[in-house]
Design an enzyme around this catalytic site. Structure first.
Site, PDB file in Angstrom:
ATOM      1  N   SER A 183       0.716  -0.578  -2.378  1.00  0.00           N
ATOM      2  CA  SER A 183       0.547  -0.058  -3.733  1.00  0.00           C
ATOM      3  C   SER A 183       1.805   0.606  -4.278  1.00  0.00           C
ATOM      4  CB  SER A 183      -0.634   0.907  -3.784  1.00  0.00           C
ATOM      5  OG  SER A 183      -0.565   1.859  -2.762  1.00  0.00           O
ATOM      6  N   HIS A 211      -4.666  -4.242  -5.484  1.00  0.00           N
ATOM      7  CA  HIS A 211      -3.630  -4.661  -6.441  1.00  0.00           C
ATOM      8  C   HIS A 211      -3.447  -6.175  -6.525  1.00  0.00           C
ATOM      9  CE1 HIS A 211      -2.532  -0.490  -6.964  1.00  0.00           C
ATOM     10  NE2 HIS A 211      -2.697  -0.368  -5.658  1.00  0.00           N
ATOM     11  N   LYS A 242      -8.778  -1.413 -11.704  1.00  0.00           N
ATOM     12  CA  LYS A 242      -7.362  -1.754 -11.931  1.00  0.00           C
ATOM     13  C   LYS A 242      -7.323  -3.022 -12.788  1.00  0.00           C
ATOM     14  CE  LYS A 242      -5.970   1.192  -8.248  1.00  0.00           C
ATOM     15  NZ  LYS A 242      -5.822   1.424  -6.816  1.00  0.00           N
TER      16      LYS A 242
HETATM   17  C1  LIG Z   1      -6.367   2.604  -6.084  1.00  0.00           C
HETATM   18  C2  LIG Z   1      -6.523   2.197  -4.662  1.00  0.00           C
HETATM   19  C3  LIG Z   1      -7.703   2.457  -3.964  1.00  0.00           C
HETATM   20  C4  LIG Z   1      -8.784   3.319  -4.532  1.00  0.00           C
HETATM   21  O1  LIG Z   1      -9.496   2.660  -5.519  1.00  0.00           O
HETATM   22  P1  LIG Z   1     -10.237   3.521  -6.639  1.00  0.00           P
HETATM   23  O2  LIG Z   1     -11.231   2.582  -7.203  1.00  0.00           O
HETATM   24  O3  LIG Z   1      -9.199   3.939  -7.607  1.00  0.00           O
HETATM   25  O4  LIG Z   1     -10.882   4.675  -5.937  1.00  0.00           O
HETATM   26  C5  LIG Z   1      -7.836   1.955  -2.691  1.00  0.00           C
HETATM   27  N1  LIG Z   1      -6.852   1.236  -2.122  1.00  0.00           N
HETATM   28  C6  LIG Z   1      -5.695   0.977  -2.755  1.00  0.00           C
HETATM   29  C7  LIG Z   1      -4.639   0.174  -2.065  1.00  0.00           C
HETATM   30  C8  LIG Z   1      -5.493   1.466  -4.039  1.00  0.00           C
HETATM   31  O5  LIG Z   1      -4.338   1.252  -4.652  1.00  0.00           O
END
Ligand SMILES: *Cc1c(COP(=O)(O)O)cnc(C)c1O
Length: 392
Positions: A183, A211, A242
């Site tokens: 990330s 992602h 996302k």
């Molecule tokens: C953002 C993220 C999460 C958490 O997801 P949310 O729905 O925002 O709680 C988990 N793993 C990765 C790699 C992330 O980037």
């Protein structure tokens, strides 16, 4: 002031001295490349709304429709009375997507990705005879999940080290756990090689596709499809806040694992189900991601990414910044020291751009960076604006 509070004040002051204090800004317009932040319109390169769906009119309408049909709250956890037909339909659709890579997959949805990862690691790693093999760069939610799990744990930095750990392990259940797209770095994990190791050592491969989902692979099906993987050993977790533009997360895997999580994983049993209207909106989001609109948005992201790298490369070379290769709309610009990253971010801020400095503990000490993220709603001109603003 009571000593109780003083201790926290002192610790906060220590953080401040290390340039580690973070602040929240207040957004007062929809999530989009141009957003009003603290009362001023900024050009943003920091959201994870890669496809630009968070403010898509069709999703806004679907959410309204969902609220009309199901009201606002779900009222209880999934196992009590909070599991609506919208959740059920969303899970069925996600399972269909997952079956490209996981035969007979079943899916469940959870409120957030953070909770999904806690559910996964505490659910599958619930006994001491299990072992979690975790990539060093994994997201905090995977790290926290591993901390809460009773399983033995080991951390690896590269494949050779993982292989040695797998060979030495006598655990009954082996769980290899990795982000698909790192990330803060934007590059892909070696998923094909990880799956080969999982097969050779009778392990499961848990992939966090926060992602990659919606962005990579045919029809936005994510990292597993992007790498052409297919195996019943795969456990696919993805987030829906996302690229999908809404909120929530899912886990897709062999039906026996999903049923086990449903029966035992505390982050889904002991929490109120997300509003059914969100699930209703997410069904629309999946339709957009899969269809022509999704294709067009993914093509635009690829154009923007190439344009960005072309503009950043000479700047990075001139300043001694690192510009690691990225396969995704996440492009880090590694500056080094916390203060330097903060100063660069502040300069961009003064020029009307928002690109936050990412510092430890989110990234390793000495690798503070700007994490530049792209959105399909960015224009080429926006990239030029960013490049210009990075010049002294
Ligand atoms: C953002 C993220 C999460 C958490 O997801 P949310 O729905 O925002 O709680 C988990 N793993 C990765 C790699 C992330 O980037």
């Amino acid at each position: 002031m009571s000593a109780l509070f003083e201790r926290f004040q002192v610790r906060l002051a220590e953080r401040a001295a290390q340039d580690l204090i973070r602040t929240r800004r207040i957004a007062s317009s929809p999530t989009a490349p141009r957003q009003v932040i603290d009362g001023v319109e900024k050009l943003l390169f920091c959201s994870n709304d890669y496809l630009g769906l968070a403010d898509h009119p069709a999703l806004v309408q679907a959410l309204q429709e969902g609220a009309e049909r199901y009201g606002v709250g779900s009222g209880a956890s999934h196992l009590i009375s909070g599991h609506s037909e919208a959740h059920e339909a969303l899970e069925a659709e996600l399972a269909r997507w997952a079956r490209d890579c996981i035969p007979d997959a079943r899916a469940i949805t959870l409120c957030t990705g953070y909770m999904a990862n806690l559910a996964l690691l505490t659910g599958l790693g619930d006994r001491e005879d299990a072992q979690i093999f975790s990539e060093r760069l994994n997201h905090a939610s995977l790290i926290d999940g591993a901390r809460l799990a009773r399983a033995q744990k080991s951390v690896y930095t590269e494949l050779g080290e993982l292989e040695a750990q797998l060979r030495a392990s006598t655990a009954a259940t082996k769980l290899i756990v990795s982000d698909a797209v790192f990330s803060m770095d934007g590059h892909l994990a070696p998923l094909r090689e990880l799956l080969a190791l999982a097969e050779a050592h009778d392990a499961l491969l848990l992939v966090d596709d926060a992602h990659g989902f919606g962005v990579l692979g045919p029809r936005g099906r994510g990292s597993l499809a992007h790498c052409g993987l297919r195996s019943e050993r795969l456990v696919w977790m993805g987030t829906l806040g996302k690229a999908a533009g809404v909120a929530g997360a899912f886990i897709a895997a062999h039906p026996s694992l999903i049923e086990w999580l449903l029966q035992t994983a505390r982050p889904t049993i002991f929490t109120t189900a997300s509003p059914p209207a969100l699930a209703h909106a997410l069904l629309k989001s999946l339709e957009l991601i899969e269809g022509e609109e999704g294709e067009r948005r993914r093509d635009q992201l690829e154009l923007l990414r190439a344009h960005l790298v072309e503009g950043l490369a000479p700047l990075a070379a001139a300043h001694g910044w690192q510009l690691p290769h990225s396969d995704t709309p996440i492009q880090p610009l590694i500056v080094g020291e916390n203060a330097a990253a903060l100063a660069l971010s502040a300069r961009l801020d003064a020029r009307g751009l928002r690109v936050p400095a990412i510092r430890p503990p989110t990234v390793a000490v000495g690798t503070a960076r700007l994490r530049i993220t792209l959105c399909a709603d960015h224009q080429s001109d926006d990239i030029d604006t960013l490049i210009r603003a990075l010049q002294p």
